[in-house]
Motif scaffolding. Structure first.
Motif, mmCIF file in Angstrom:
data_model
loop_
_atom_site.group_PDB
_atom_site.id
_atom_site.type_symbol
_atom_site.label_atom_id
_atom_site.label_comp_id
_atom_site.label_asym_id
_atom_site.label_seq_id
_atom_site.Cartn_x
_atom_site.Cartn_y
_atom_site.Cartn_z
ATOM 1 N N LEU A 1 36.554 38.758 -51.704
ATOM 2 C CA LEU A 1 35.339 37.983 -51.997
ATOM 3 C C LEU A 1 35.483 37.232 -53.318
ATOM 4 C CD1 LEU A 1 32.330 40.133 -50.756
ATOM 5 C CD2 LEU A 1 33.584 38.334 -49.612
ATOM 6 N N SER A 2 36.619 37.475 -54.011
ATOM 7 C CA SER A 2 36.957 36.611 -55.150
ATOM 8 C C SER A 2 38.475 36.546 -55.157
ATOM 9 C CB SER A 2 36.407 37.162 -56.469
ATOM 10 O OG SER A 2 37.151 38.274 -56.903
ATOM 11 N N PHE B 1 46.933 33.873 -66.391
ATOM 12 C CA PHE B 1 45.637 34.141 -65.764
ATOM 13 C C PHE B 1 44.599 33.148 -66.286
ATOM 14 C CE2 PHE B 1 41.747 37.046 -65.607
ATOM 15 C CZ PHE B 1 41.554 36.841 -64.255
ATOM 16 N N LYS B 2 44.071 32.323 -65.368
ATOM 17 C CA LYS B 2 43.132 31.272 -65.802
ATOM 18 C C LYS B 2 41.686 31.640 -65.500
ATOM 19 C CE LYS B 2 46.055 27.374 -66.388
ATOM 20 N NZ LYS B 2 47.305 27.840 -65.860
ATOM 21 N N GLY B 3 41.525 32.467 -64.480
ATOM 22 C CA GLY B 3 40.153 32.804 -64.115
ATOM 23 C C GLY B 3 40.076 33.267 -62.674
ATOM 24 N N ILE B 4 38.867 33.200 -62.138
ATOM 25 C CA ILE B 4 38.639 33.716 -60.792
ATOM 26 C C ILE B 4 37.795 32.735 -59.998
ATOM 27 C CG2 ILE B 4 37.198 35.439 -59.599
ATOM 28 C CD1 ILE B 4 38.427 37.497 -61.510
ATOM 29 N N PHE C 1 38.573 40.756 -57.844
ATOM 30 C CA PHE C 1 39.600 40.815 -58.894
ATOM 31 C C PHE C 1 38.920 40.645 -60.250
ATOM 32 C CE2 PHE C 1 41.793 39.572 -55.080
ATOM 33 C CZ PHE C 1 43.057 40.159 -55.174
ATOM 34 N N GLY C 2 39.500 41.265 -61.306
ATOM 35 C CA GLY C 2 38.909 41.066 -62.629
ATOM 36 C C GLY C 2 39.637 41.849 -63.701
ATOM 37 N N ASN D 1 35.048 30.990 -62.479
ATOM 38 C CA ASN D 1 34.862 31.562 -63.809
ATOM 39 C C ASN D 1 36.157 31.412 -64.558
ATOM 40 O OD1 ASN D 1 32.362 32.470 -63.836
ATOM 41 N ND2 ASN D 1 32.835 34.638 -63.868
ATOM 42 N N LEU D 2 36.116 30.788 -65.722
ATOM 43 C CA LEU D 2 37.354 30.622 -66.471
ATOM 44 C C LEU D 2 37.506 31.724 -67.496
ATOM 45 C CD1 LEU D 2 37.450 26.777 -66.907
ATOM 46 C CD2 LEU D 2 38.616 28.196 -65.233
ATOM 47 N N PHE D 3 38.742 32.157 -67.665
ATOM 48 C CA PHE D 3 39.045 33.273 -68.559
ATOM 49 C C PHE D 3 39.602 32.737 -69.865
ATOM 50 C CE2 PHE D 3 42.087 36.479 -70.107
ATOM 51 C CZ PHE D 3 41.233 37.568 -70.192
#
Length: 532
Positions: free
Chosen positions: A168-169, A178-181, A255-256, A190-192
């Motif tokens: 779902l993500s 890692f740029k985001g999800i 993911f997160g 969503n940017l990291f």
């Protein structure tokens, strides 16, 4: 505005978080509390190089070793939903506590480390959830570190855990890249960012992945990779279906990075939408539904000395049906007597508060002077018992000796209370009255020694004892010659447990087999819960 009984049930979500040690379960619990506004700062904040213990690790020994050994109960409100989290120990020596906790939850979040993938303890716990058809959401954690490819992880979760997953993500890059999800559930990105103190940049709605806006946000290369991956996921994985998830037939994946607060809000927002409200439970006489007006509930955990200053024991009760009210007498079905409770506790992050009324799905802590055992049922009057709360045959055995003769009373009391808590089991040898402690995991011995000293002021030492398995013995006819002979021949291997039941401590697999073959009229049980 006062809500009706049915509305109160509908707004409750009670779930457990399970994982292998170190996958980040306690951190995730904290971040959920943080989003729910229940705590102001996370325990992992390293202030002046002194690491604060995580909020949900109650006991001192947990703070020292950095592992959770007791299940904590934490509640908070989010978007008018009342959420009860049961944070379970990941360490295998405390699996028994986790298995019992799984009897009290309506759904589960499984945390997996992106680098390590599916680990042994996770497999065991998930198989229990699968067997009980508990709805599961998978959270793949630590995306800001180098780890396995997202598709490889999804494959591993399907194969090793036997789950049917749907993401779902989806992560954009991983580790250093890692740029985001991309949130498939809400169609946004969503940017990291490492630098920002909150580590979360603004969420950007993206209805169409083909739009140029995506290239501007994450760069052309990452944008194209994401487009391909999302196309691939919609080809490979089933569409999310809430009913299939609630029946335990489909598991959504997020993911997160819990440590960086990243991807946690998405998980929580989706969780409050899809997770089941309190579910019915089977008792020995019938299935009980949450909407029934009469109260029923069961004890799934006992915790001595929640506050070492006061010798208090709390029995944790999961409410299955009806409302639990303060100062109302309820029937303790095993003892057959009515008890009432003047200060039932609810748990709100680190604080305990006295509650007047609790609803199905809630967990209440009752002050206990020794009436409760794990698995006990309380009702408004109906004679019934909830089933399926396991007590396992120990795998480690040691003599326990008193290391301070002046404190023998404190030692006896401490052992007595810790055994009621289900930390371990106590056996008294028939031959010489020596006390033997049996545990499922070796780490419990340290916990017992530590707690006896720090909570009861008693010191103990251990001696090894060669025992392979403990079996509870039941004789059809206690006057039979066979039973008498068994007791005579095996006298030095016989003991009584805390409930005065006869236990045979077999010294090897071979001798157990021989004994079972020789004494056909006796029953050998490997858990203490059998119908007398």
């Amino acid at each position: 505005m006062k809500l009706s009984f049915e509305e109160e049930i509908k707004r409750r979500r009670t779930f457990g978080i399970v994982s292998h040690p170190d996958a980040g379960k306690t951190t995730l619990t904290e971040k959920l509390l943080l989003f729910g506004g229940a705590i102001q700062e996370a325990g992992a904040v390293k202030s002046n190089k002194i690491k604060k213990g995580a909020t949900s690790d109650f006991m001192e020994i947990e703070r020292q070793r950095g592992i959770s050994v007791a299940t904590s109960v934490l509640a908070f409100e989010y978007k008018n939903i009342k959420i009860n989290i049961l944070d379970t120990p990941g360490h295998k020596d405390f699996a028994e506590d986790t298995f019992r906790t799984l009897t009290a939850v309506d759904s589960v979040i499984v945390v997996i480390d992106v680098a390590k993938g599916v680990e042994e303890q996770t497999e065991k716990l998930v198989s229990v959830c699968r067997m009980r058809k508990i709805p599961m959401i998978v959270f793949i954690n630590k995306m800001d570190r180098e780890g396995k490819d997202a598709f490889d992880l999804l494959d591993e979760v399907e194969q090793k855990l036997g789950l049917r997953v749907t993401p779902l993500s989806f992560p954009i890059g991983m580790g250093y890249d890692f740029k985001g999800i991309y949130n498939i559930w809400e169609k946004n990105i969503n940017l990291f960012s490492d630098e920002s103190s909150k580590n979360i940049l603004d969420t950007t709605e993206i209805e169409d992945l083909e739009s140029e806006q995506l290239d501007q946000l994450v760069g052309e290369k990452s944008a194209n990779t994401l487009r391909e991956e999302i196309e691939l996921t919609s080809g490979i994985y089933p569409e999310f279906n809430k009913e299939e998830y609630q029946n335990g037939d489909l598991q959504p994946v997020f993911f997160g990075s819990a440590l960086n607060n990243f991807g946690v809000r998405e998980l929580l927002d989706c969780f409050v939408d899809i997770a089941p409200m309190p579910r019915p439970k089977e008792s020995d006489v019938r299935e009980v539904f949450p909407t029934e007006k009469k109260f029923t509930g069961f004890v799934f955990k006992i915790h001595a000395n929640m506050d070492p200053k006061h010798r208090d024991r709390l029995a944790f009760i999961k409410i299955v049906s009806g409302t639990f009210e303060r100062n109302t007498p309820y029937l303790h079905t095993r003892l057959g007597k009515k008890l009432k409770f003047s200060s039932p506790n609810a748990f709100f992050a680190e604080k305990k508060e006295i509650v007047d009324i609790s609803f199905p799905g809630d967990i209440v802590g009752l002050h206990d002077t020794g009436n409760f055992k794990i698995g006990d049922t309380l009702t408004a009057g109906e004679q019934m018992n909830y089933k399926g709360i396991p007590s396992f045959s120990p795998e480690h055995f040691r003599y326990i000796n008193n290391a301070d003769p002046m404190k023998s009373k404190q030692l006896a009391k401490g052992i007595d209370q810790l055994m009621d808590e289900g930390v371990a089991q106590l056996f008294t040898l028939d031959l010489n009255g020596r006390k033997v402690i049996g545990t499922v995991g070796a780490l419990q011995y340290e916990v017992i020694q530590y707690r006896l000293e720090h909570e009861y002021g008693a010191k103990c030492s251990y001696e090894n004892l060669n025992v392979h398995k403990a079996c509870w013995i039941q004789a059809e006819d206690e006057k039979s010659e066979e039973f008498k002979e068994f007791k005579r021949v095996k006298s030095k291997f016989l003991a009584k447990d805390k409930r005065d039941q006869l236990v045979f401590l077999a010294d090897s697999h071979f001798s157990l087999q021989m004994t079972q073959d020789k004494y056909k009229g006796l029953k050998f049980h490997f858990t203490s819960e059998f119908d007398n």
